[in-house]
Each structure stands twice: as structure tokens, then as C-alpha cells.
Write a protein that holds these residues in place. Structure first.
Motif, mmCIF file in Angstrom:
data_model
loop_
_atom_site.group_PDB
_atom_site.id
_atom_site.type_symbol
_atom_site.label_atom_id
_atom_site.label_comp_id
_atom_site.label_asym_id
_atom_site.label_seq_id
_atom_site.Cartn_x
_atom_site.Cartn_y
_atom_site.Cartn_z
ATOM 1 N N VAL A 105 0.842 -1.203 0.000
ATOM 2 C CA VAL A 105 0.000 0.000 0.000
ATOM 3 C C VAL A 105 0.876 1.252 0.000
ATOM 4 N N ILE A 106 1.868 1.283 0.905
ATOM 5 C CA ILE A 106 2.748 2.455 0.977
ATOM 6 C C ILE A 106 3.563 2.601 -0.305
ATOM 7 N N GLY A 107 4.115 1.488 -0.784
ATOM 8 C CA GLY A 107 4.962 1.542 -1.974
ATOM 9 C C GLY A 107 4.218 1.961 -3.224
ATOM 10 N N VAL A 108 3.012 1.429 -3.417
ATOM 11 C CA VAL A 108 2.242 1.782 -4.614
ATOM 12 C C VAL A 108 1.829 3.250 -4.577
ATOM 13 N N ILE A 109 1.436 3.751 -3.405
ATOM 14 C CA ILE A 109 1.035 5.159 -3.303
ATOM 15 C C ILE A 109 2.217 6.076 -3.588
ATOM 16 N N ILE A 110 3.346 5.838 -2.914
ATOM 17 C CA ILE A 110 4.508 6.714 -3.095
ATOM 18 C C ILE A 110 5.107 6.555 -4.484
ATOM 19 N N GLY A 111 5.303 5.309 -4.920
ATOM 20 C CA GLY A 111 5.869 5.084 -6.245
ATOM 21 C C GLY A 111 4.956 5.540 -7.359
ATOM 22 N N GLY A 112 3.637 5.331 -7.192
ATOM 23 C CA GLY A 112 2.695 5.772 -8.212
ATOM 24 C C GLY A 112 2.677 7.285 -8.359
ATOM 25 N N ILE A 113 2.676 7.997 -7.244
ATOM 26 C CA ILE A 113 2.703 9.464 -7.306
ATOM 27 C C ILE A 113 3.994 9.948 -7.941
ATOM 28 N N ALA A 114 5.115 9.340 -7.552
ATOM 29 C CA ALA A 114 6.408 9.745 -8.107
ATOM 30 C C ALA A 114 6.462 9.529 -9.618
ATOM 31 N N GLY A 115 5.985 8.362 -10.078
ATOM 32 C CA GLY A 115 6.052 8.064 -11.500
ATOM 33 C C GLY A 115 5.071 8.859 -12.334
ATOM 34 N N TYR A 116 3.884 9.110 -11.803
ATOM 35 C CA TYR A 116 2.860 9.800 -12.588
ATOM 36 C C TYR A 116 3.059 11.307 -12.610
ATOM 37 N N ARG A 182 9.852 1.662 -5.931
ATOM 38 C CA ARG A 182 10.704 1.824 -7.119
ATOM 39 C C ARG A 182 10.098 1.115 -8.333
ATOM 40 N N MET A 183 9.557 -0.083 -8.108
ATOM 41 C CA MET A 183 8.908 -0.792 -9.205
ATOM 42 C C MET A 183 7.645 -0.075 -9.656
ATOM 43 N N ALA A 184 6.840 0.402 -8.695
ATOM 44 C CA ALA A 184 5.618 1.125 -9.043
ATOM 45 C C ALA A 184 5.946 2.391 -9.817
ATOM 46 N N LEU A 189 5.614 5.315 -14.684
ATOM 47 C CA LEU A 189 6.332 6.171 -15.620
ATOM 48 C C LEU A 189 6.228 5.639 -17.040
ATOM 49 N N ARG A 190 6.254 4.323 -17.188
ATOM 50 C CA ARG A 190 6.139 3.709 -18.519
ATOM 51 C C ARG A 190 4.711 3.765 -19.051
ATOM 52 N N LEU A 211 -5.705 6.501 -13.218
ATOM 53 C CA LEU A 211 -4.800 5.802 -12.301
ATOM 54 C C LEU A 211 -5.373 4.467 -11.833
ATOM 55 N N ALA A 212 -6.663 4.473 -11.459
ATOM 56 C CA ALA A 212 -7.267 3.291 -10.842
ATOM 57 C C ALA A 212 -7.707 2.244 -11.857
ATOM 58 N N ARG A 213 -8.131 2.663 -13.059
ATOM 59 C CA ARG A 213 -8.712 1.720 -14.009
ATOM 60 C C ARG A 213 -7.825 1.414 -15.202
ATOM 61 N N HIS A 214 -6.803 2.227 -15.429
ATOM 62 C CA HIS A 214 -5.970 2.009 -16.620
ATOM 63 C C HIS A 214 -4.512 1.704 -16.272
ATOM 64 N N ILE A 215 -3.916 2.515 -15.399
ATOM 65 C CA ILE A 215 -2.489 2.340 -15.124
ATOM 66 C C ILE A 215 -2.250 1.258 -14.077
ATOM 67 N N LEU A 216 -2.930 1.355 -12.926
ATOM 68 C CA LEU A 216 -2.677 0.411 -11.834
ATOM 69 C C LEU A 216 -2.923 -1.049 -12.228
ATOM 70 N N PRO A 217 -4.046 -1.407 -12.878
ATOM 71 C CA PRO A 217 -4.238 -2.820 -13.260
ATOM 72 C C PRO A 217 -3.137 -3.360 -14.161
ATOM 73 N N ASN A 218 -2.594 -2.520 -15.035
ATOM 74 C CA ASN A 218 -1.529 -2.974 -15.921
ATOM 75 C C ASN A 218 -0.169 -2.984 -15.236
ATOM 76 N N ALA A 219 -0.050 -2.320 -14.096
ATOM 77 C CA ALA A 219 1.202 -2.350 -13.341
ATOM 78 C C ALA A 219 1.242 -3.491 -12.338
ATOM 79 N N LEU A 220 0.071 -4.071 -12.041
ATOM 80 C CA LEU A 220 -0.008 -5.101 -10.998
ATOM 81 C C LEU A 220 0.851 -6.342 -11.269
ATOM 82 N N PRO A 221 0.915 -6.862 -12.506
ATOM 83 C CA PRO A 221 1.720 -8.077 -12.713
ATOM 84 C C PRO A 221 3.153 -7.947 -12.222
ATOM 85 N N SER A 222 3.810 -6.840 -12.528
ATOM 86 C CA SER A 222 5.193 -6.654 -12.069
ATOM 87 C C SER A 222 5.256 -6.485 -10.562
ATOM 88 N N LEU A 223 4.250 -5.839 -9.985
ATOM 89 C CA LEU A 223 4.240 -5.629 -8.539
ATOM 90 C C LEU A 223 3.986 -6.935 -7.789
#
Length: 303
Positions: A105-116, A182-184, A189-190, A211-223
Motif C-alpha cells: 500500500v505504501i509503496g504503490v502510493i509513493i511510487g505511483g505518485i512519483a512516476g505519474y 521503485r517498481m511502481a 512512468l512507462r 490511475l485506478a482503471r488504466h495504469i494500476l491494473p496494468n502495473a499489478l503483474p510486475s508488482l
């Protein structure tokens, strides 16, 4: 007459599952993890004795080797080793899943904000993550657990069940988020420059939906790969903390079993070998699972 529509191409999850099924190591890891989960769910029924039953000591049967009554023998306190190993599975999963849930939860929030968002926000958040990565986490956990254990003496918190264990889980999660962040960040960013995201922006989709319906679901496999790997790491970390005597004495964990029985290793090795094997199988299962997920969702890395 209208022609038939072409079949819908399989999604990223279905493609990943097809590749994962062909990975023998990943499937072995999945079987081992499923076995540990099954043990955790059924230990209350499958264990032959109550985990706190010391009747063997009253019979003079402590440190008894494997027998028909005690399949994995008894330890120096008269506990049935098999029963306590089985009851250690829920604790191990609680530690791994709880710690990685907090870290995710912490990593996705911080990493997601940083990347977006990028820019100065990205720079500040990543330096903050790097600061957490250089902290000697293991020493901090030992110090906090000991100090917290002293501070709660005489307070209402002393009556909270498994307080030490919850403290360890919280600390592992609070210090384990930087790799996820870092992964998020890399994934956000990609993906923020992907065509489907730009199309969503053009039709007026809100940033929250993007963020919730397009980017996050496609980032989940790597996370998910990192999460699976982190679960095994968290279980191993709790084992080391408990083996050093800083664990929760009221919890039945494999690290505690090692701590209580390592002095009897020469005369009653089964008391230490059994939880050691359980730790090995569990951590190996999650590591193989993470490796299989890596091959499934990042096939380029196989080269």
C-alpha cells in the motif's frame, strides 16, 4: 450479411497464466505455497495435539524421538513437535501477508505518485525511499521490539494478544516498501505514456479513473512478483528476530521453535530440524513462485 467478429485477444493475465503453467519451477512453487496455505487452514483440525499440551513431560517423554504417538517427536518442553510446526504455518502466513500488505500500500502510493507526477515530486520521493533503504532495518526492529515491550508493561496494551508479533509485522511493512515503490514508479512512468492512457485523456477521463482503471491494473503483474518475493523475505526476517529471542513468546512461530530447541540440537535434533524444514519449504515456495511469475509476466527477462 455481416461477417463474424474476430475472437477477442487474451488479456495480460490469461497470457501470463499460459506462460506460467509451462514453468516447472513456478508450478512447483505454487504447489508448495498451496500446501502451506492448506496446512494453515486445517492445522486446528489436523494437529494431533494441542500446541500447548505438555503432557509428554509429565510422562517423562520430553525430547522423545519420532514414534507412533509423536510422529516428529517431542521437544525439551514436552510439546509435540508436529503439532507446533503445523500451528506455526498461520503465523508465518500472517507475517508474510501482513507485512507485504502494508509495504504494498505504501509503496504503490509513493511510487505511483512519483512516476505519474514526475519532476521535483519524483525526485524528493525517490530520495526519501533511498533513505529508508540504507537504514539497518534488522537492528531497528530488534531495538523497537525490545523498547516497545518495556514501555507497555503495566498499561492496557500489555493485554493485547500477540502485540509483539503485530509490532514485528508493522515494522517489516513500514521498512519494506522502497522496492515496491521503485517498481511502481517505473511502471507508472512507462504506462502514463501508453496509447490507451493518452486515448483515455483525450475523451476526458478523470485522473483518478486513469490511475485506478488504466495504469494500476496494468502495473499489478510486475508488482505481484515483488510481493511474492517479499512474503518469503518477511517470513525469514521474523524467523531471525524470533531466533534471537525478540519474538512474541505467546505466538507459535517457527522462529520461536528454533529459539527454544537449538540448545538440544545434539540430543533432540528433530525439535529444530522440523521447523527448519518448514521455513525452507515455505520460503522456497514463494521464491519459486516469484521466479515463475517473473518469467510469465516479463518474458524478456528469460533471456
Amino acid at each position: 450479411m455481416h461477417g463474424t467478429l474476430p475472437p477477442k485477444p487474451p488479456g495480460i493475465w490469461r497470457q501470463g497464466w499460459y506462460r506460467f503453467r509451462r514453468n516447472r519451477g513456478g508450478m512447483l512453487g505454487l504447489i508448495l505455497v498451496a500446501l502451506v496455505v492448506l496446512v494453515a487452514l486445517t492445522c486446528f483440525v489436523a494437529a494431533p495435539y494441542d500446541p500447548n499440551d505438555q503432557s509428554a513431560m509429565l510422562r517423562g517423554a520430553s525430547r522423545q524421538g519420532p514414534s507412533a504417538l509423536h510422529w516428529l517427536g517431542t521437544d525439551r518442553m514436552g510439546y509435540d513437535v508436529l503439532s507446533r510446526v503445523l500451528y506455526g504455518a498461520p503465523t508465518a502466513l500472517a507475517v508474510g501477508l501482513g507485512a507485504m500488505a502494508i509495504a504494498s500500500v505504501i509503496g504503490v502510493i509513493i511510487g505511483g505518485i512519483a512516476g505519474y507526477v514526475g519532476g521535483l515530486v519524483d525526485e524528493c520521493l525517490m530520495r526519501f525511499a533511498e533513505f529508508f533503504m540504507v537504514i539497518p532495518v534488522f537492528i531497528v526492529i530488534l531495538a523497537v521490539v525490545r523498547l516497545f515491550g518495556i514501555m507497555v508493561v503495566g498499561t492496557w496494551m500489555e493485554r493485547v494478544p500477540h502485540l509483539n508479533l503485530m509490532t514485528i509485522i508493522a515494522l517489516l511493512g513500514l521498512f519494506g516498501w522502497p522496492p515496491v515503490a521503485r517498481m511502481a514508479r517505473a511502471e507508472f512512468l512507462r504506462l502514463k505514456h501508453a496509447e490507451f492512457v493518452e486515448a483515455a485523456i483525450c475523451i476526458g477521463t478523470t485522473r483518478r479513473d486513469i490511475l485506478a482503471r488504466h495504469i494500476l491494473p496494468n502495473a499489478l503483474p510486475s508488482l505481484i512478483v515483488l510481493v511474492a518475493l517479499g512474503i518469503g523475505g518477511a517470513i525469514l526476517a521474523e524467523t531471525m528476530v524470533s531466533f534471537l529471542g525478540f519474538g512474541d513468546p505467546k505466538a507459535i512461530s517457527w522462529g520461536q521453535l528454533l529459539y527454544f530447541n537449538y540448545e538440544s540440537l545434539k540430543v533432540a535434533p528433530w525439535g529444530s530440524v522440523a521447523p527448519g524444514v518448514a521455513i525452507f519449504v515455505t520460503v522456497l515456495g514463494f521464491n519459486l513462485l516469484a521466479d515463475g511469475l517473473t518469467d510469465a509476466f516479463n518474458p524478456r527477462l528469460r533471456q
